[in-house]
Every structure is written in C-alpha cells, then in structure tokens.
Scaffold this motif. Structure first.
Motif, PDB file in Angstrom:
ATOM      1  N   LEU A   1       0.858  -1.357  -0.066  1.00  0.00           N
ATOM      2  CA  LEU A   1       0.009  -0.033   0.060  1.00  0.00           C
ATOM      3  C   LEU A   1       0.654   1.326  -0.010  1.00  0.00           C
ATOM      4  O   LEU A   1       2.023   1.193   0.570  1.00  0.00           O
ATOM      5  N   PHE A   2       0.577   2.404  -0.748  1.00  0.00           N
ATOM      6  CA  PHE A   2       1.158   3.561  -0.664  1.00  0.00           C
ATOM      7  C   PHE A   2       0.235   4.722  -0.903  1.00  0.00           C
ATOM      8  O   PHE A   2      -0.720   4.540  -1.686  1.00  0.00           O
ATOM      9  N   ALA A   3       0.558   5.998  -0.540  1.00  0.00           N
ATOM     10  CA  ALA A   3      -0.191   7.109  -0.737  1.00  0.00           C
ATOM     11  C   ALA A   3       0.657   7.674  -1.967  1.00  0.00           C
ATOM     12  O   ALA A   3       1.702   7.781  -2.024  1.00  0.00           O
ATOM     13  N   SER A   4      -0.338   8.403  -2.970  1.00  0.00           N
ATOM     14  CA  SER A   4       0.223   9.062  -4.001  1.00  0.00           C
ATOM     15  C   SER A   4      -0.695  10.204  -4.415  1.00  0.00           C
ATOM     16  O   SER A   4      -2.002   9.877  -4.336  1.00  0.00           O
ATOM     17  N   PRO A   5      -0.049  11.150  -4.984  1.00  0.00           N
ATOM     18  CA  PRO A   5      -0.854  12.281  -5.574  1.00  0.00           C
ATOM     19  C   PRO A   5      -1.523  11.677  -6.878  1.00  0.00           C
ATOM     20  O   PRO A   5      -2.393  12.688  -7.474  1.00  0.00           O
TER      21      PRO A   5
ATOM     22  N   GLY B   1      -1.454  15.636 -10.705  1.00  0.00           N
ATOM     23  CA  GLY B   1      -2.025  15.724  -9.411  1.00  0.00           C
ATOM     24  C   GLY B   1      -3.034  16.802  -9.229  1.00  0.00           C
ATOM     25  O   GLY B   1      -3.220  17.380 -10.389  1.00  0.00           O
ATOM     26  N   GLN B   2      -3.694  16.998  -8.254  1.00  0.00           N
ATOM     27  CA  GLN B   2      -4.701  18.187  -8.041  1.00  0.00           C
ATOM     28  C   GLN B   2      -4.112  18.838  -7.161  1.00  0.00           C
ATOM     29  O   GLN B   2      -3.665  18.235  -5.827  1.00  0.00           O
TER      30      GLN B   2
ATOM     31  N   GLY C   1       2.191  29.523   0.803  1.00  0.00           N
ATOM     32  CA  GLY C   1       3.000  29.016  -0.411  1.00  0.00           C
ATOM     33  C   GLY C   1       3.062  27.321  -0.471  1.00  0.00           C
ATOM     34  O   GLY C   1       3.277  27.080  -1.684  1.00  0.00           O
ATOM     35  N   ARG C   2       2.665  26.801   0.572  1.00  0.00           N
ATOM     36  CA  ARG C   2       2.922  25.483   0.424  1.00  0.00           C
ATOM     37  C   ARG C   2       1.804  24.847  -0.410  1.00  0.00           C
ATOM     38  O   ARG C   2       0.607  25.233  -0.351  1.00  0.00           O
ATOM     39  N   VAL C   3       2.102  23.741  -1.237  1.00  0.00           N
ATOM     40  CA  VAL C   3       1.175  22.960  -2.270  1.00  0.00           C
ATOM     41  C   VAL C   3       0.707  22.031  -1.714  1.00  0.00           C
ATOM     42  O   VAL C   3       1.265  20.860  -1.056  1.00  0.00           O
ATOM     43  N   GLU C   4      -0.555  21.742  -1.271  1.00  0.00           N
ATOM     44  CA  GLU C   4      -1.387  20.371  -0.819  1.00  0.00           C
ATOM     45  C   GLU C   4      -2.042  19.882  -2.108  1.00  0.00           C
ATOM     46  O   GLU C   4      -2.367  20.436  -3.052  1.00  0.00           O
ATOM     47  N   ARG C   5      -1.791  18.561  -1.955  1.00  0.00           N
ATOM     48  CA  ARG C   5      -2.494  17.436  -3.239  1.00  0.00           C
ATOM     49  C   ARG C   5      -3.197  16.508  -2.633  1.00  0.00           C
ATOM     50  O   ARG C   5      -2.920  16.019  -1.788  1.00  0.00           O
ATOM     51  N   ARG C   6      -4.301  16.232  -3.553  1.00  0.00           N
ATOM     52  CA  ARG C   6      -5.149  15.308  -3.261  1.00  0.00           C
ATOM     53  C   ARG C   6      -4.406  13.986  -3.094  1.00  0.00           C
ATOM     54  O   ARG C   6      -3.660  13.729  -4.007  1.00  0.00           O
ATOM     55  N   THR C   7      -4.865  12.924  -2.384  1.00  0.00           N
ATOM     56  CA  THR C   7      -4.196  11.814  -2.050  1.00  0.00           C
ATOM     57  C   THR C   7      -5.025  10.625  -2.514  1.00  0.00           C
ATOM     58  O   THR C   7      -6.253  10.326  -2.348  1.00  0.00           O
ATOM     59  N   PHE C   8      -4.524   9.725  -3.321  1.00  0.00           N
ATOM     60  CA  PHE C   8      -4.859   8.516  -3.365  1.00  0.00           C
ATOM     61  C   PHE C   8      -4.256   7.522  -2.723  1.00  0.00           C
ATOM     62  O   PHE C   8      -2.949   7.496  -2.716  1.00  0.00           O
TER      63      PHE C   8
ATOM     64  N   SER D   1      -7.055  26.417  -5.903  1.00  0.00           N
ATOM     65  CA  SER D   1      -7.667  25.562  -5.301  1.00  0.00           C
ATOM     66  C   SER D   1      -8.318  24.336  -5.985  1.00  0.00           C
ATOM     67  O   SER D   1      -8.698  24.552  -7.046  1.00  0.00           O
ATOM     68  N   ALA D   2      -7.907  23.134  -5.684  1.00  0.00           N
ATOM     69  CA  ALA D   2      -8.341  22.018  -6.351  1.00  0.00           C
ATOM     70  C   ALA D   2      -8.159  22.080  -7.850  1.00  0.00           C
ATOM     71  O   ALA D   2      -9.114  21.747  -8.659  1.00  0.00           O
TER      72      ALA D   2
END
Length: 519
Positions: free
Chosen positions: A387-391, A459-460, A467-474, A452-453
């Motif tokens: 298992l792993f998390a990825s954008p 990635g999303q 300034g930090r970039v957040e990404r949706r995670t799969f 946003s989104a």
C-alpha cells in the motif's frame, strides 16, 4: 543531541543558502575561503540553524532577537555568519512590519560583511539605498508576458531537464491556442547545468527582466533551493516542478513546490490502514538519511494521531547487502504493517527479506517509489499487496493525464513520463492563476495563493497561504503487477476516513483543468 538533530535536518537549506551567497561572492573567494565543512563546526552554526528554524516556523520575534544577539557575539572574521544573521534578522523584522528596526539593524552591522555581500543583502530583501534603482516590484508593471524557466539542459541531468521542458511547452502551447487575439505567452529557457551557483545567477538575471511574470525550475533540490532564494528574494513568484526538499516550504509565500514530500499523505495512509483495514501495530524501516528520518517521523506522528502504535523504528544504510539485524528485530514484534520508505535500488531486496524472515503476514506500506516499473516487474509476489499514498492515479477521471499523455507522445514521439507531466503542471499552475496575459508579478503572486483543487496531469493542487502546495491523495496498492485503488474489507465513511477514489469536491467554474481557462 538536540543541536545535532537540528543540524542534520537543516543542512540542505543552509548549504543551499551558502551556495547562493557564493554565487555572488566569487571575487572574494580567494581571500575568504570558507568550506561548508568548516562552517559546520562550533556554536555559531548551531545558532544560525536555530534562527533558520524560527524564521521558517513563523517565529519572527524569536528569530529577530536571536539574530541580533548572534551577530553581536561574532568575531570580525566570521563574515559569512554575519551575512546569514543579517539576512534572517532583516527578514524577520520586515515580516513583523518593523521597517525602521530593519534599517537600524542593517546600519549597525553592515560593516561586518564585505561590500559585495552588503549589496546582495539589499537586493535580496528588495530594499535599496536612496541612490540605488527603485525596487524590482516597482519596475515590473503589469505588462509581463513571459515565463522564465531554469533547468539542467546539459550535463548529467539533461534528460530530466528536457522532459520537464517538453511538458512546460505543451502547457504554454495549449494556452496560446485557446487565447486567440490575446497576448501570447513566451517561454525563456535557461540552462543551469545542474549547478546551484549558475541556478542562483540565472534566477537573479531573470528577476531583472521586467517582462518575466514568474519562474519555473529547477530539477534537483540544491539547484532549486538556490534558484528559489534568488528569485523570490527579488519578488518573482516561483513554481518548482520536481524538487522534494522540505526546506522549500520555508522560503515564503512566493515559492510553490508541487512535488514536495507532504506529511499529509502519510496521515491519510495511516488513517486508511487503521480505520479501514483495522491494523494497529506498526514498524518502520527507513534509509538512514535526512529524507528517511523525515518520513519516519511523519509516519510515527500519523500513526499515533490515529490511535495506532509504532513498536520499532529502524534504519538501514545504503551500503547494507542484507538486512539480517533489522529483520531479526522485526520478528520479535510481529507488526501488523511495516512502513518502508526505501530507495529504488533497495526495494526488491528488502521486500524479499521480509518474506524470507517469515514476516509475510505484515502488510508493507511504501511510498510512490514502489510504483516504479522496475519494482512492479521484478518484485513479483514480494511486492503483492503493498500500500502507498500518491497524488497520482492513472485511472482517475479528474486528472488530465490521458489528454496530456496523448499530446506528449504525439508531439515528442516518445513515451510520456512523470517529469514531463510535472513540468506541464508547473506551467499550468502559472497560466491558470494568471488568467489572461499580460500580468503583473504582484497580481500573479496573489492569484497563485488562491489556487484550489486545480486538476493537472500528475495531481490535483491547492496552494496554502504560506505558499505550500497540498495535493489530493489516492491510496493505492500493488495487485498482480498493476497499481489499483486500495481495497478495504469494509467501506465505512467517517469524517477522518479517506476514500482512495472518492471524487474531489466539484471545482468552481473555470477550475476544471489547465487547458488554458483562467481565473
């Protein structure tokens, strides 16, 4: 011990800053040669690292006080440390709105640094003496229609630089094709040859070009750090496509790293394994380096936050030919899952060792590196169920991967890759935020903060105020040599739970992607 840990954590940022300084101090190199090894010795190094940590964490009051005391205690020969103390002392005072205090600090200690560094300090801070030209922000009006790009286009990393360049160009060409009659966007490519000194110099040069609205680059962490410091110090927004250094997050709201190591992804992975799979007892086996330590600490925190327990936190060196001692320890604890953020060259060997030592009942949790074609092809049964998390998930309906892949392979006549997709996304973020060109740097910087989104090829993305970039995670798993959405025996929604394929909230009109539709 605490100072030692702080030093190890902050070495890349400080070395990059030292490299950045050196780029503008070449004429003095023969007279004032100080190596990074020399700078690591003694209390001054630990003290300036504490100041860097305070500034990066937004503790400006503490940073300002620490820097003033630090500079006052230095010997006259410590000009490089004086520069660093002044740099962060001035920045912290300006962040607190104390412009007069910043001027007083500079005037009190400017004689402690060489003249060429004094000039660079003023330039980096955007604060020039009365006889100097007006600040860059005032000489860059709203007629910018170019994007500067700094990449390794020659040398050992040229292939990666070229892939990023191709992705950027596809994004720009799409934008220009959908904005008929509007001002065309131009790209200005520069070659940093994978050299942080050259990257910093090119960043400064592009910042002086008032037609450049924003900057993209570079490839490696050290070159990207130097480039981002130089450009953001001159009020030029920067989007970093591939660099992963955690230190990029501390460079301020003008720097946006879209591929950074994100602790939030580990929180979602821990949430899924604990709340959806029912696993409770975890172990960690991480490489003995800065990134391994960061990921291990983030994973431990994520497990504890979700009510699990970490019974072993082990390290291995890249020189290990086997993992007997680590596996023997893991046998004692029989964890439900083992988090292994291994380097690519170590993955298949570690995975086989897990099974050889009778730990096959433990679920392996990895990183995006485990999705490598090499791992999928050679890992066989040993990587089954990892298992792993990825954008990124190729089957996602929200991402622009398929359309980008089609364009890339048609135009470039070769298989698509991660690096070209990240280049496409970096350019897409700037183009989307700008909306219509020409733009001002200030306008672009403000628009980037509101992204946003935003759907990209890899990635999303959403940008936080700092300034930090957040990404949706799969949440994904390896199954029969393929990467698929993770499967859970029971799917029960909870406020904290993460659905590995739940669609994101619908974006606002005009936010559907990077095809050129702007804000």
């Amino acid at each position: 011990m605490q100072d030692t840990q702080r030093i190890r954590k902050s070495v890349p940022a400080l070395l990059a800053l030292i490299v950045f300084i050196a780029a503008f101090c070449a004429p003095l190199a023969a007279k004032q040669k100080q190596t990074p090894e020399a700078l690591r010795q003694g209390a001054p190094y630990a003290e300036i690292l504490s100041a860097v940590e305070d500034y990066s964490a937004g503790r400006y009051e503490q940073c300002a006080s620490r820097c003033e005391s630090f500079i006052a205690s230095l010997a006259p020969a410590d000009s490089q440390f004086a520069f660093l103390g002044l740099y962060y002392g001035l920045r912290s005072r300006l962040a607190l709105g104390r412009n007069t205090g910043a001027d007083s600090l500079f005037n009190a200690y400017k004689s402690a640094v060489p003249d060429i560094q004094t000039s660079e300090l003023l330039a980096v801070l955007g604060r020039f003496q009365a006889a100097a030209p007006a600040p860059l922000a005032a000489t860059a009006p709203g007629h910018c229609n170019r994007i500067g790009v700094v990449l390794p286009l020659s040398g050992r990393y040229a292939d990666f630089g070229q892939a990023i360049r191709e992705g950027i160009q596809i994004a720009v060409d799409r934008y220009n094709a959908t904005h008929n009659g509007a001002v065309r966007v131009e790209t200005v490519f520069r070659d940093d040859q994978s050299d942080p000194l050259i990257a910093a110099t090119l960043g400064r040069e592009l910042a002086k070009d008032t037609s450049v609205a924003g900057l993209i680059g570079s490839y490696q962490d050290d070159a990207t750090l130097s480039l981002a410091m130089a450009a953001s110090g001159a009020s030029l927004p920067v989007v970093c496509p591939t660099a992963e250094s955690p230190q990029l997050a501390g460079l301020g709201p003008l720097v946006h790293a879209i591929n950074r190591t994100d602790p939030a992804e580990l929180r979602r992975l821990a949430d899924f394994t604990i709340h959806r799979l029912g696993l409770q007892i975890f172990a960690v086996l991480a490489p003995n380096n800065e990134k391994g330590a960061l990921l291990a600490a983030s994973f431990r925190s994520a497990v504890h936050h979700n009510g699990g327990a970490v019974v072993a936190d082990l390290r291995y060196s890249g020189e290990d030919n086997n993992f007997d001692s680590q596996m023997t320890l893991l046998q004692r604890y029989l964890p439900d899952a083992i988090y292994i953020p291994a380097e690519l060259n170590d993955i298949t060997q570690i995975a086989s060792q897990v099974h050889y030592y009778g730990l096959g009942q433990a679920r392996i949790l990895g990183t995006e590196t485990w999705r490598s074609e090499r791992v999928l092809r050679m890992g066989g049964e040993y990587v089954e169920g990892v298992l792993f998390a990825s954008p990124f998930y190729e089957g996602s309906r929200e991402l622009l991967w398929n359309s980008f892949k089609s364009d890339y392979e048609r135009i470039c006549q070769r298989p698509v890759n991660k690096y070209s997709a990240l280049g496409f996304d970096a350019a897409g973020m700037i183009l989307y935020a700008a909306g219509d060109f020409p733009v001002s740097r200030k306008g672009l910087a403000e628009a980037l903060e509101k992204v946003s989104a935003l759907d990209g090829a890899y990635g999303q993305y959403s940008v936080e105020p700092d300034g930090r970039v957040e990404r949706r995670t799969f949440i994904l798993e390896i199954h029969n040599g393929d990467v698929i959405p993770a499967q859970a025996p029971q799917v029960q929604e909870s406020p904290a739970a993460v659905d590995s394929l739940a669609p994101a909230a619908s974006p606002a009109p005009g936010q559907s992607g990077m095809s050129g539709e702007g804000r």
